[in-house]
Design a protein around this motif. Structure first.
Motif: not given
Length: 328
Positions: A264-280, A320-328
């Protein structure tokens, strides 16, 4: 369930959590709250978010009573509240020492708890010196009313100033921030806050991962489900902002990606947020048991977020913001 440290603290929170905003005290009473909280807890969720302003305090009352009746060990829960909007009185809002202390005591009474684990300054208060707020939050911790304090929707400059005050006075600085973060809204988390993660160990308890439901795919320009948040009169302004045609077009383009992954699209969106290691932790909301079950399955989507999939999402969102950021 996966658990992450809340920033640089020793506290571990479930990477998916549950919040009371909009639902508890309005559409959700104690009987349903018990079912939802128990389902979250059984699914491994240990962090539950609240605020003094939610339903004018009724959200805290509902959550507190529900947990009391569920009789879940307090040590296995991480409960938060947020202080800023406490009432109509001239000193019932903001981050003065008076309101922080009185607001915290009132929140604990509504929650029927001796302490909250996390307490947030719900918004910055430009009329109160940050030093007064830092001192008051440390007093709250010293009294045992909260374990950690943090901020919500503060700027990087304001958080840095709070830390500067804390370090100068030998006090505790804000351990966590609660910003909005989703595919549409990324500037603070992936740009502005980058220096704060390494310097202060800032943890994030992010809200609105589904952009107020937009990323569930249930909305269109001509269709707003009557039982949804954006159907409520009090969120009329939010509805107009979120349901802009450009936003809806982007959601439509995301659908094939979710369909190809078989989620489901909602699960994709939640997982997209979780994949950022700065997100507790990612704060979710639900008014139905089936929604809780679907949200918890988002962790199964993480392995599917390959660099190719993330590139396709970015090509659509271009957020994506202008500042370089990669959470992959």
């Amino acid at each position: 369930m996966e658990y992450r440290h809340l920033g640089r603290t020793g506290l571990k929170v479930s990477v998916l959590s549950y919040g009371a905003w909009v639902t508890f005290g309005s559409s959700v009473g104690v009987p349903l709250a018990k079912k939802l909280l128990k389902q979250c807890y059984d699914g491994g969720v240990n962090f539950f978010d609240n605020a003094e302003v939610y339903a004018d305090g009724k959200a805290e009352e509902v959550m507190g009573q529900a947990f009391k009746e569920l009789d879940i060990p307090r040590s296995s829960l991480v409960v938060s509240t947020k202080i800023f909007w406490g009432g109509k009185g001239v000193n019932d809002r903001g981050l003065s020492r008076k309101h922080i202390i009185e607001g915290t005591k009132a929140a604990l009474k509504r929650l029927q708890m001796e302490y909250v684990d996390l307490i947030f300054c719900h918004r910055p208060d430009t009329t109160t010196p940050i030093e007064e707020t830092v001192r008051a939050m440390n007093f709250v911790i010293d009294q045992g009313w909260a374990m950690y304090w943090g901020t919500s929707e503060w700027t990087a400059a304001q958080i840095t100033e709070a830390w500067g005050v804390a370090e100068r006075l030998g006090l505790i600085g804000p351990a966590m921030e609660q910003p909005e973060y989703n595919m549409f809204n990324r500037k603070k988390v992936e740009g502005d806050f980058l220096p704060l993660y390494a310097k202060y160990g800032l943890g994030l308890t992010i809200w609105s991962p589904l952009a107020s439901g937009l990323l569930t795919g249930k909305y269109s320009k001509d269709h707003v489900p009557p039982d949804s948040r954006l159907a409520q009169e009090m969120y009329k302004g939010l509805k107009e902002k979120k349901l802009a045609q450009d936003n809806l077009d982007k959601v439509d383009k995301l659908r094939p990606i979710a369909e190809k992954l078989g989620v489901p699209l909602a699960q994709l969106a939640l997982a997209w947020c979780v994949r950022n290691p700065h997100v507790s932790t990612v704060i979710t909301g639900a008014t139905k048991e089936e929604q809780v079950a679907e949200n918890l399955k988002a962790l199964e989507v993480l392995p599917k977020l390959t660099p190719d999939v993330l590139d396709k999402i970015e090509a659509i969102m271009q957020s994506a913001p202008d500042a370089p950021a990669s959470f992959r």
